[in-house]
Design an enzyme around this catalytic site. Structure first.
Site, mmCIF file in Angstrom:
data_model
loop_
_atom_site.group_PDB
_atom_site.id
_atom_site.type_symbol
_atom_site.label_atom_id
_atom_site.label_comp_id
_atom_site.label_asym_id
_atom_site.label_seq_id
_atom_site.Cartn_x
_atom_site.Cartn_y
_atom_site.Cartn_z
ATOM 1 N N TYR A 1 0.825 -1.212 0.000
ATOM 2 C CA TYR A 1 0.000 0.000 0.000
ATOM 3 C C TYR A 1 0.862 1.267 0.000
ATOM 4 O O TYR A 1 0.688 2.144 -0.856
ATOM 5 C CB TYR A 1 -0.964 -0.038 1.187
ATOM 6 C CG TYR A 1 -2.118 0.940 1.086
ATOM 7 C CD1 TYR A 1 -2.343 1.688 -0.068
ATOM 8 C CD2 TYR A 1 -3.009 1.117 2.146
ATOM 9 C CE1 TYR A 1 -3.400 2.578 -0.155
ATOM 10 C CE2 TYR A 1 -4.077 2.003 2.067
ATOM 11 C CZ TYR A 1 -4.252 2.740 0.916
ATOM 12 O OH TYR A 1 -5.295 3.627 0.821
ATOM 13 N N GLU B 1 2.248 6.406 -7.058
ATOM 14 C CA GLU B 1 1.174 7.247 -7.599
ATOM 15 C C GLU B 1 1.487 8.732 -7.412
ATOM 16 O O GLU B 1 1.364 9.532 -8.352
ATOM 17 C CB GLU B 1 -0.142 6.896 -6.901
ATOM 18 C CG GLU B 1 -0.652 5.500 -7.227
ATOM 19 C CD GLU B 1 -1.808 5.084 -6.326
ATOM 20 O OE1 GLU B 1 -2.465 5.982 -5.760
ATOM 21 O OE2 GLU B 1 -2.042 3.874 -6.178
#
Length: 244
Positions: free
Chosen positions: A166, A173
């Protein structure tokens, strides 16, 4: 749990029947199994593509181009998950599922696809690898759960690998969006400037900055939610193992 007494057997049977009705029907279950198998296979194709490209090139740079098409196809295919929640065959939040799916679709199409210059960035590979491993585990988890035959290893991986994957995906991103900012500002991509017939303006560059800022409150909430889920799902198993 002990067996119900004779006088309460009918009530228990009714409750059991009601619980069964809340789950997906036979056709819905069959559809969901097929959907999750296809999505698992799709992300496995992406994983194999990454490995083959790396072995052929001897470098991890530019691996995005080797899996660009299947990545777009299967990440966009996740939009069906929002529909699954909306029609009620999957008991998950439409809002939460929509946010998670749309954020990835947005990054795939509105950032990585639209700003060609960032496709060679190492940060793209960072989130692609994180997504790939996560989705293989996640769709496998759903498939075996629907078949009522969930191996503990997959269950453990589902609630453990996210601890690393994660943050890895979020870092990739954010770095990719950041890398896209200069090109978006230079080209005016997706921006609408005044004056125009609609008397409306939109600055995509500013919008991307706001998207990046939104990660600050959202990431910790989602991350620690998963931590709590891990303790809830795996905690009792680990405690039982210690007793044994």
């Amino acid at each position: 749990m002990s067996a119900p007494a004779m006088g309460t057997s009918r009530t228990a049977h009714t409750d059991s029947s009601n619980k069964k009705k809340k789950g997906p029907g036979t056709l819905a279950t069959a559809y969901l199994v097929i959907y999750n198998v296809v999505m698992t296979a799709g992300w496995l194709v992406i994983a194999v593509g990454l490995v083959r490209a790396y072995l052929a090139r001897g470098s991890y740079h530019g691996l995005y181009y080797s899996i660009e098409k299947p990545l777009k196809y299967f990440q966009t295919g996740a939009l069906l998950e929002i529909l699954h929640c909306a029609v009620g065959i999957v008991p998950s939040s439409v809002v939460l599922t929509g946010f998670q799916v749309m954020s990835r679709v947005f990054l795939t199409w509105a950032v990585t696809h639209s700003v060609k210059e960032v496709q060679s960035e190492d940060s793209v590979l960072l989130f692609v690898v994180a997504w790939t491993v996560t989705e293989i585990i996640r769709y496998s988890f759903y498939t075996f759960s629907l078949l009522n035959h969930l191996p503990y290893l997959i269950k453990w991986a589902r609630y453990t690998f996210f601890i690393v994957l994660y943050p890895m995906g979020v870092a990739g991103e954010l770095l990719t969006i950041y890398a896209a900012l200069p090109y978006v500002q230079k080209t005016g991509l997706y921006s609408i400037f005044l004056p125009n017939n609609y008397n409306f303006s939109f600055d995509y560059h500013t919008f991307l900055i706001l998207v990046m800022i939104s990660y600050i409150p959202l990431f910790p909430q989602l991350y620690f939610h998963m931590i709590r889920q891990r303790k809830k799902v795996l905690g009792h198993v680990e405690e039982y193992s210690k007793v044994e």
